[in-house]
Motif scaffolding. Structure first.
Motif, short mmCIF file in Angstrom:
data_model
loop_
_atom_site.label_atom_id
_atom_site.label_comp_id
_atom_site.label_asym_id
_atom_site.label_seq_id
_atom_site.Cartn_x
_atom_site.Cartn_y
_atom_site.Cartn_z
N ARG A 80 0.85 -1.20 0.00
CA ARG A 80 0.00 0.00 0.00
C ARG A 80 0.88 1.24 0.00
O ARG A 80 2.01 1.20 0.47
CB ARG A 80 -0.92 0.01 1.23
N GLY A 81 0.32 2.31 -0.51
CA GLY A 81 1.05 3.57 -0.48
C GLY A 81 2.30 3.53 -1.34
O GLY A 81 2.36 2.88 -2.38
N THR A 82 3.35 4.21 -0.87
CA THR A 82 4.62 4.29 -1.57
C THR A 82 5.70 3.65 -0.71
O THR A 82 5.75 3.88 0.51
CB THR A 82 4.99 5.75 -1.86
N GLY A 83 6.55 2.86 -1.31
CA GLY A 83 7.61 2.23 -0.53
C GLY A 83 8.61 1.49 -1.36
O GLY A 83 8.53 1.45 -2.59
N TRP A 84 9.54 0.87 -0.67
CA TRP A 84 10.60 0.09 -1.32
C TRP A 84 11.17 -0.88 -0.29
O TRP A 84 10.95 -0.75 0.92
CB TRP A 84 11.72 0.98 -1.86
N ALA A 85 11.92 -1.85 -0.79
CA ALA A 85 12.69 -2.74 0.07
C ALA A 85 13.91 -3.19 -0.72
O ALA A 85 13.90 -3.21 -1.95
CB ALA A 85 11.86 -3.95 0.49
N VAL A 86 14.96 -3.51 0.00
CA VAL A 86 16.16 -4.11 -0.61
C VAL A 86 16.42 -5.40 0.16
O VAL A 86 16.70 -5.37 1.35
CB VAL A 86 17.38 -3.18 -0.52
N GLY A 87 16.30 -6.53 -0.54
CA GLY A 87 16.47 -7.82 0.10
C GLY A 87 17.65 -8.57 -0.44
O GLY A 87 17.99 -8.46 -1.63
N ALA A 88 18.29 -9.34 0.42
CA ALA A 88 19.38 -10.23 0.02
C ALA A 88 18.93 -11.66 0.24
O ALA A 88 18.61 -12.04 1.37
CB ALA A 88 20.63 -9.95 0.83
N LEU A 89 18.86 -12.45 -0.83
CA LEU A 89 18.60 -13.88 -0.71
C LEU A 89 19.92 -14.52 -0.29
O LEU A 89 20.86 -14.61 -1.08
CB LEU A 89 18.10 -14.47 -2.02
N LEU A 90 20.01 -14.92 0.97
CA LEU A 90 21.29 -15.34 1.53
C LEU A 90 21.68 -16.74 1.08
O LEU A 90 20.86 -17.65 1.05
CB LEU A 90 21.21 -15.31 3.06
N ARG A 91 22.94 -16.90 0.79
CA ARG A 91 23.49 -18.23 0.60
C ARG A 91 23.81 -18.80 1.99
O ARG A 91 23.99 -18.05 2.96
CB ARG A 91 24.74 -18.18 -0.28
N PRO A 92 23.87 -20.12 2.12
CA PRO A 92 24.08 -20.71 3.44
C PRO A 92 25.32 -20.19 4.17
O PRO A 92 25.33 -20.10 5.40
CB PRO A 92 24.22 -22.20 3.12
N ALA A 93 26.37 -19.82 3.44
CA ALA A 93 27.61 -19.36 4.08
C ALA A 93 27.41 -18.10 4.91
O ALA A 93 28.22 -17.82 5.80
CB ALA A 93 28.68 -19.11 3.01
N ALA A 94 26.37 -17.33 4.65
CA ALA A 94 26.14 -16.08 5.38
C ALA A 94 25.30 -16.27 6.63
O ALA A 94 25.24 -15.39 7.49
CB ALA A 94 25.46 -15.06 4.47
#
Length: 264
Positions: A80-94
């Motif tokens: 809803r509204g205005t927004g953003w996200a920055v996601g990291a799909l983690l590898r198991p090493a992290a």
């Protein structure tokens, strides 16, 4: 190359969405970064339905930094509204640098401590990058990746073996069974199971089922002339009925209904 819409049930309904590769220095830590941005009319919402990768995601948005666990079912978010996200799909090493027991996060999430200096630094730098005009997504990813590199530190052989597990179970020409995956990695099935629980939080069998469902959804959308029985056989299901049961259980919808809806 993995289909960029794999895991997204209705790509046509997405707002502006980008998948960005991890910088080379962070390639052992992040499969890719994903950045949605949206501006929804007042009074309306956009539901995004996902059959997510069996992995953890570290997500920064305007409000917080959140670690999300692997999921066992379809999930959704109403934008809803205005927004953003920055996601990291983690590898198991992290994973070990962020959570002691990923099984405790399955189907859940938790915010990272915003009072911690390094978490506050990550949040502030990504927020600043996302508000910085042209090239903002690339700058946010570079900042995010650099933070993860510092947080995780040196990658050892056990972490690399965990990454290899993910590649064997989720990558191109992935194993169809846990036994096949164990044989490829030259470990016992029990060792494979321990690795999966320690670095992902799910069993190898659950990860295989998730990959097959993701691939089935992609083929139903993109190969409308291929019958469901053929798709089931290609993905290693015992038969059409097995695919239908799995699809219905996790997604709550029959394959034929999904195929019709996704092509509208």
């Amino acid at each position: 190359m993995v289909n960029p819409t794999r895991g997204i049930l209705y790509p046509a309904r997405l707002p502006e969405f980008h998948r960005l590769p991890a910088p080379s220095a962070a390639a052992e830590l992040v499969a890719w970064f994903w950045v949605p941005e949206w501006d929804i009319e007042p009074g309306r919402s956009s539901r995004q339905e996902i059959v997510a990768y069996p992995a953890l995601n570290l997500v920064v948005d305007a409000e917080a930094v959140t670690l999300s666990g692997a999921t066992t079912r379809m999930s959704h978010r109403d934008l809803r509204g205005t927004g953003w996200a920055v996601g990291a799909l983690l590898r198991p090493a992290a994973v070990a640098a962020l959570v002691d027991d990923p099984t405790a996060l399955v189907d859940g999430e938790r915010p990272l401590d915003a009072s911690a200096a390094d978490v506050g630094e990550l949040h502030g730098s990504v927020v600043a990058a996302m508000g910085s005009g042209d090239g903002h997504r690339d700058r946010a990813v570079v900042t995010f990746a650099r933070w993860l590199e510092e947080r995780v530190g040196r990658i050892g052989d056990p972490a690399r073996q965990a990454n290899a597990l993910m590649d064997v179970l989720m990558g191109e020409e992935a194993a169809l069974t846990a036994e096949e995956a164990a044989a490829r990695l030259a470990v016992s099935v029990r060792t494979l199971q321990r690795m999966a629980h320690r670095h992902v939080g799910l069993s190898p069998a659950a990860m295989i089922r998730r990959r097959r469902l993701q691939e089935a959804a992609v083929r139903m959308r993109e190969q409308s002339d291929v019958d469901l029985a053929s798709i089931a056989a290609e993905l290693g299901y015992a038969d059409h009925a097995h695919l239908t049961r799995d699809f219905q259980t996790v997604l709550g919808i029959a394959p034929r209904v999904y195929r019709a809806e996704s092509n509208r």
